[in-house]
Design an enzyme around this catalytic site. Structure first.
Site, mmCIF file in Angstrom:
data_model
loop_
_atom_site.group_PDB
_atom_site.id
_atom_site.type_symbol
_atom_site.label_atom_id
_atom_site.label_comp_id
_atom_site.label_asym_id
_atom_site.label_seq_id
_atom_site.Cartn_x
_atom_site.Cartn_y
_atom_site.Cartn_z
ATOM 1 C CD GLU A 274 -3.248 1.060 2.268
ATOM 2 O OE1 GLU A 274 -3.779 2.167 2.984
ATOM 3 O OE2 GLU A 274 -3.059 -0.403 2.973
ATOM 4 N N GLY B 31 -7.207 4.421 8.518
ATOM 5 C CA GLY B 31 -8.227 3.971 9.827
ATOM 6 C C GLY B 31 -7.594 3.313 10.245
#
Length: 454
Positions: free
Chosen positions: A198, A228
């Site tokens: 990512e 998050g």
């Protein structure tokens, strides 16, 4: 003699008739040939397997000639970003040039809430949202391209934090829908994204958009992302010492547009803003054990505040402590204790230019130090000063701001733990050249390159 002459005269009309017939037939055949030569079949009428071996950065235009089939002009890619708070679709159209990095010609973006993880106990219910986003893809891409457009879903921290079977059932549901779609689907098209991947993909996105990957003299920049469930740091080390002294799994190399890039990249699972909130408040990630309390009391919450907060399928009762010692110092101690020894300083990163994204951006907007639409620059000290002000002036605030003291304190501490000084400046941007600055573009590049190399 008269009879022979008469016979010759009789044969002339017959010969003329044959010649006229042949002339008409030739004219008709020429017309048919000309008519059908002018009508080229669309791609959808060519068997899909004809193009698949050529997939990569070589693709066809809408009405391909034989030379265009080989050289290519456009390539589409569809990337689903299945995050912890929502699912987003990016439909990319790339313009291809010989011996150059592709150019992003257009992007279609759409987002829906909640994230896939919200359907962990009822995976069937995620279908409606996925089908809605697939319709966006179909309406954004010419049908002639569908069978050669890679369709990919990458899930991030929201699914990483789910128990294995729950995550598997959700992804299996997505696979069923993708297999029924008209797009190019493979076994690895749906997966949970490794946190490091990512970070690398986001780094590719940013540096592609600023021109750092186009073989020019533009230097690359570092990338910070605060999601998050996890947070990432990625940059290209300039000092060999950084590569030699960093943990082996923090260093990775890959090829992109005929160049090799070596990166320092690490994802801290559980240190994304939502997961960090829970930890600072004293909760434990995941479903609480039977009989355990879901009441969380913290000096990081306004005194006398009581309210509900849902995280990872658990509804917590959140309360502030009664007014006593200054709230900022009390909250800071909680955050520092939670982060103790969990983050490594990132060596030379302190001296490099960095972009910061996601919740770094959102909380800077809440502070009023950057414009919500255009972004801007922020210092670590802006987060520190903002945390002090918000924490020490806390009252019972609207729902959207009840965690602002905690969030700002956490951001200011995690940045310093990574090795950044209080006067370090970061660039904050949601878009660069009108393109979303998420990992999705970089991951799409990476996926298509992997197809091209096979």
């Amino acid at each position: 003699m008269e009879l022979q002459k008469h016979s010759s005269i009789m044969r002339l009309p017959k010969l003329a008739s044959v010649l006229v017939f042949l002339a008409c037939l030739a004219a008709y055949l020429m017309f048919v040939k000309h008519h059908y030569d002018g009508v080229r079949p669309t791609i959808s009428k060519i068997p899909p397997h004809y193009f698949r071996p050529r997939l990569g950065w070589s693709y066809t235009s809408n009405r391909p000639t034989s030379s265009e089939v080989v050289s290519g002009r456009f390539q589409y890619g569809v990337m689903f970003d299945a995050g912890s708070t929502g699912t987003r679709i990016h439909v990319f159209q790339f313009q291809l040039e010989d011996n150059e990095a592709p150019k992003l010609a257009h992007e279609t973006f759409r987002a829906i809430k909640p994230g896939l993880s919200a359907y962990a106990d009822e995976p069937e219910k995620c279908k409606e949202g996925i089908l809605e986003l697939l319709n966006v893809a179909q309406s954004s891409i010419p049908p002639s391209y569908w069978s050669n457009t890679p369709l990919v879903l990458k899930a991030t921290a929201g699914l990483r934090l789910l128990p294995g079977e729950k995550a598997k059932h959700l992804l299996d549901m997505v696979r069923e829908l993708f297999e029924e779609s008209p797009f190019l689907y493979r076994g690895d098209s749906v997966s949970i994204m490794d946190g490091t991947d990512e970070g690398i993909s986001a780094w590719i996105t940013v540096n592609f958009l600023i021109g750092g990957l186009h073989g020019s003299n533009t230097p690359t920049v570092g990338m910070l992302d605060l999601g998050g469930g996890s947070t990432q740091i990625t940059y290209s080390p300039q000092d060999e010492k950084t590569i030699q002294t960093s943990p082996i799994d923090y260093i990775t190399s890959f090829q992109m547009f005929n160049s090799t890039h070596t990166l320092y990249s690490h994802s801290y699972l559980g240190l994304g803003l939502m997961s960090a909130r829970l930890a600072v408040l004293g909760g434990i990630e995941g479903q609480p054990l039977e009989g355990s309390s879901t009441e969380l009391v913290s000096p990081c919450i306004a005194p006398d505040y009581t309210g509900q907060w849902e995280h990872a399928e658990v509804v917590y009762t959140v309360k502030g402590q009664k007014a006593g010692e200054p709230s900022y110092e009390s909250c800071l101690k909680k955050v520092e204790k939670m982060l103790y020894n969990k983050v490594k300083k990132a060596g030379e990163a302190k001296d490099m230019e960095f972009y910061a994204f996601s919740y770094y951006y959102d909380r800077a907007v809440d502070l009023g130090v950057i414009d919500e639409k255009t972004g801007g620059n922020v210092k670590v000290s802006d987060y520190i000063d903002g945390a002090k002000r918000v924490c020490n002036e806390m009252t019972v605030t609207p729902e959207s701001n009840r965690f602002l003291c905690l969030d700002l304190t956490y951001i200011s501490v995690v940045l310093q733990e990574l090795g950044f000084s209080k006067d370090k400046v970061f660039k904050l941007a949601r878009t660069i050249n009108d393109v979303e600055t998420s990992w999705a573009l970089g991951a799409t590049f990476h996926y298509i390159e992997s197809l091209h190399s096979q």
